[in-house]
Design a protein around this motif. Structure first.
Motif, short mmCIF file in Angstrom:
data_model
loop_
_atom_site.label_atom_id
_atom_site.label_comp_id
_atom_site.label_asym_id
_atom_site.label_seq_id
_atom_site.Cartn_x
_atom_site.Cartn_y
_atom_site.Cartn_z
N SER A 49 0.83 -1.21 0.00
CA SER A 49 0.00 0.00 0.00
C SER A 49 0.86 1.26 0.00
CB SER A 49 -0.92 0.01 1.23
OG SER A 49 -1.78 -1.11 1.22
N THR A 50 0.25 2.39 -0.32
CA THR A 50 0.97 3.67 -0.28
C THR A 50 1.25 4.05 1.16
OG1 THR A 50 -1.05 4.99 -0.13
CG2 THR A 50 -0.26 4.42 -2.35
N LYS A 51 2.16 4.99 1.33
CA LYS A 51 2.52 5.45 2.68
C LYS A 51 1.29 5.95 3.44
CE LYS A 51 5.71 8.40 5.18
NZ LYS A 51 5.65 9.76 5.52
N GLY A 52 0.46 6.74 2.76
CA GLY A 52 -0.73 7.27 3.41
C GLY A 52 -1.71 6.18 3.81
N ASP A 53 -1.87 5.18 2.95
CA ASP A 53 -2.79 4.09 3.26
C ASP A 53 -2.26 3.24 4.41
OD1 ASP A 53 -4.57 4.90 1.37
OD2 ASP A 53 -3.98 3.43 -0.15
N ARG A 54 -0.94 3.02 4.44
CA ARG A 54 -0.37 2.27 5.56
C ARG A 54 -0.58 3.02 6.87
NH1 ARG A 54 3.90 1.66 1.97
NH2 ARG A 54 5.23 3.03 3.19
N GLU A 55 -0.40 4.32 6.83
CA GLU A 55 -0.65 5.13 8.03
C GLU A 55 -2.10 5.02 8.46
OE1 GLU A 55 0.62 9.01 6.95
OE2 GLU A 55 2.76 8.59 7.24
N GLY A 56 -3.00 4.95 7.48
CA GLY A 56 -4.41 4.78 7.80
C GLY A 56 -4.71 3.44 8.44
N VAL A 57 -4.02 2.39 7.96
CA VAL A 57 -4.18 1.06 8.55
C VAL A 57 -3.70 1.08 10.01
CG1 VAL A 57 -3.39 -1.34 8.47
CG2 VAL A 57 -4.07 -0.17 6.36
N ILE A 58 -2.54 1.67 10.24
CA ILE A 58 -2.01 1.76 11.60
C ILE A 58 -2.97 2.52 12.50
CG2 ILE A 58 -0.14 2.72 13.01
CD1 ILE A 58 1.72 2.23 10.55
#
Length: 250
Positions: free
Chosen positions: A215-224
């Motif tokens: 996933s993109t950096k922003g999406d990974r941050e959203g998952v976290i």
């Protein structure tokens, strides 16, 4: 196992550590006999033996045991009896085909598209997925099945005692663990006759950690953030694992 390079784990010490942290494996055999299904699977807790821990290429050996009444055990014994592929002392034999053992982490979870705070708002081109970690081991299996053999008896004594010690200390956290000697000797002898030993010399070892690296950096941050908001122990572990696997990702 489908191993995309972004998810693949090839570092042998890390794979060893994973097995020891998740010792309940699923042993899979393919034995062609008319009386049993071709493919059989059983859950078996394993000990991983490594002669030289500093050797980062050594795969090691898995040791476990199974109920003699298990249909998978019966198929193993029947194959060894039919083929005559026993060791010289007659205590055990080697299965003709390789076996696979799959180890899974308890930290796995459904990923909702609602977590994707970058892609979902911009294009909506998102779908659900599942995050998980696993290790698969292939190898040659030696089956200790002759209950009258002192070699089988010695293997099972060692296996049961060391597996109990490992689980009592590493999983339960007891400083004074339960030991096999705490049970009556005659009772243990009866119990040993009801099991067979399984020893697998690993020939191939690979792992996968699918933790939103694609996933993109922003999406990974959203998952976290999404899992941290859930707040359960499992959700916190998923968030921490995604964060760890995201290091170095853009």
């Amino acid at each position: 196992m489908y191993l995309r390079s972004i998810h693949a784990e090839t570092h042998i010490p890390a794979l060893r550590q994973f097995i020891r942290a998740n010792p309940l494996g699923e042993i899979i055999t393919t034995i062609n006999l008319p009386s049993y299904p071709l493919i059989q699977l059983s859950h078996v807790p394993f000990i991983l033996d490594v002669e030289n821990e500093s050797d980062e290429k050594e795969l090691g050996t898995l040791r476990g045991h199974m109920a003699r009444a298990n249909p998978q055990s019966k198929a193993m014994i029947e194959e060894l009896t039919n083929t005559g592929s026993r060791t010289e002392d007659g205590s055990s034999g080697f299965l003709e085909r390789e076996v696979m053992v799959l180890f899974n982490s308890s930290a796995h979870h459904y990923i909702t598209p609602k977590f994707y705070k970058e892609t979902k708002p911009s294009t909506a081109k998102v779908v659900p997925t599942w995050n998980y970690s696993a290790v698969q081991a292939y190898g040659k299996a030696r089956i200790y099945f002759d209950s009258k053999s002192p070699v089988t008896d010695a293997y099972l004594d060692k296996q049961v005692a060391e597996l109990s010690e490992m689980c009592e200390r590493n999983i339960m956290g007891y400083d004074k663990p339960w030991e096999t000697k705490d049970a009556p000797e005659k009772y243990l002898d009866i119990m040993k006759k009801a099991i067979i030993g399984v020893q697998i010399d690993i020939t191939s070892l690979g792992g996968k950690a699918k933790m939103s690296q694609e996933s993109t950096k922003g999406d990974r941050e959203g998952v976290i953030e999404g899992f941290e908001a859930i707040g359960t122990d499992l959700a916190k572990e998923i968030a921490e694992t995604v964060r760890a696997k995201s290091n170095g990702k853009k």
